[in-house]
Design a protein around this motif. Structure first.
Motif, short mmCIF file in Angstrom:
data_model
loop_
_atom_site.label_atom_id
_atom_site.label_comp_id
_atom_site.label_asym_id
_atom_site.label_seq_id
_atom_site.Cartn_x
_atom_site.Cartn_y
_atom_site.Cartn_z
N ASP A 157 0.83 -1.20 0.00
CA ASP A 157 0.00 0.00 0.00
C ASP A 157 0.87 1.26 0.00
N LEU A 158 1.90 1.26 0.83
CA LEU A 158 2.82 2.39 0.88
C LEU A 158 3.49 2.60 -0.47
N GLU B 43 2.41 1.64 -3.49
CA GLU B 43 1.43 2.05 -4.50
C GLU B 43 0.94 3.48 -4.33
N THR B 44 0.73 3.90 -3.08
CA THR B 44 0.12 5.21 -2.85
C THR B 44 1.13 6.34 -2.70
N ARG B 45 2.33 6.06 -2.25
CA ARG B 45 3.29 7.13 -1.98
C ARG B 45 4.57 7.06 -2.82
N VAL B 46 5.15 5.87 -2.91
CA VAL B 46 6.47 5.76 -3.54
C VAL B 46 6.39 5.72 -5.06
N ARG B 47 5.58 4.80 -5.61
CA ARG B 47 5.54 4.65 -7.07
C ARG B 47 5.10 5.91 -7.80
N ALA C 170 5.61 8.95 -6.94
CA ALA C 170 6.71 9.90 -6.86
C ALA C 170 7.85 9.53 -7.81
N GLY D 38 12.18 8.66 2.40
CA GLY D 38 10.82 8.31 2.03
C GLY D 38 10.13 7.36 2.98
N HIS D 39 10.86 6.46 3.61
CA HIS D 39 10.16 5.49 4.46
C HIS D 39 10.02 5.98 5.88
N GLU E 52 8.76 8.53 7.37
CA GLU E 52 7.48 9.08 7.80
C GLU E 52 6.33 8.08 7.72
N HIS E 53 6.38 7.15 6.76
CA HIS E 53 5.21 6.34 6.48
C HIS E 53 5.35 4.85 6.75
#
Length: 192
Positions: free
Chosen positions: A117-118, A120-124, A126, A165-166, A168-169
């Protein structure tokens, strides 16, 4: 046809935006000309002197050059190849194949779902803006393995971006490790 170009954080890659769909879903990474036979576009791009890697995203093409080559010399030829390809009406891929999803097992299901989920929603999203992609490979012994593609493969800023990137989430971590060959699956987050 107007094709935009963008620099990426990786100085060896350049992102081309043709203003139309390149790949219907997902992405395709060609690490060498030998593997590019299923893509007429990638095959033609590899014929430009200095092209080392071609990555096809949903609406962009990322090209990685050999270190000594100059973008000022290569860029016009690459733009010409991309333009000619799309004007010709040829398919980008002759036969599409999607990567099989990694298997999840037992107690790791919840962690793997959170990691995916992380990603798909935040990393990819960006990294797609920078002309790359990061694909979940596996979760083994508390370490997440990912496959870096496009401008992410071999990017000198990758380890710092992962660290930032990791934080915070992602779930709490005991340790992190990034090592391996560019573009290969490599440890991303460890210590779950």
């Amino acid at each position: 046809m107007f094709i935009q170009t963008e620099e990426t954080p990786n100085p060896a890659t350049l992102k081309f935006l043709p203003g139309r769909e390149v790949v219907a879903s997902g992405s395709v990474d060609f690490a060498s000309r030998e593997g590019a036979g299923r893509s007429p576009l990638a095959d033609r791009l590899f014929k430009v002197d200095g092209v080392e890697r071609v990555f096809l995203g949903q609406d962009f093409v990322t090209v990685t050059k050999a270190g000594a080559k100059d973008w000022a010399v290569m860029k016009p030829a690459l733009l010409g190849v991309i333009m000619e390809h799309f004007v010709s009406g040829q398919p980008v891929l002759l036969a599409e194949g999607a990567a099989a999803p990694a298997a999840e097992d037992g107690e790791d299901d919840e962690i793997v779902a959170q990691i995916k989920d992380l990603l798909e929603t935040r990393v990819r999203p960006a990294v797609a803006q920078d002309g790359g992609d990061i694909i979940f490979h596996s979760f083994e012994d508390g370490v997440v393995y990912l496959h870096m593609q496009g401008s992410c493969s071999g990017c000198p800023q990758l380890d710092g971006n992962i660290e930032d990137g990791h934080r915070e989430h992602a779930p709490p971590l005991r340790s992190r490790s990034c090592r391996g060959s560019p573009g290969l699956s490599r440890p991303f987050w460890g210590g779950f």
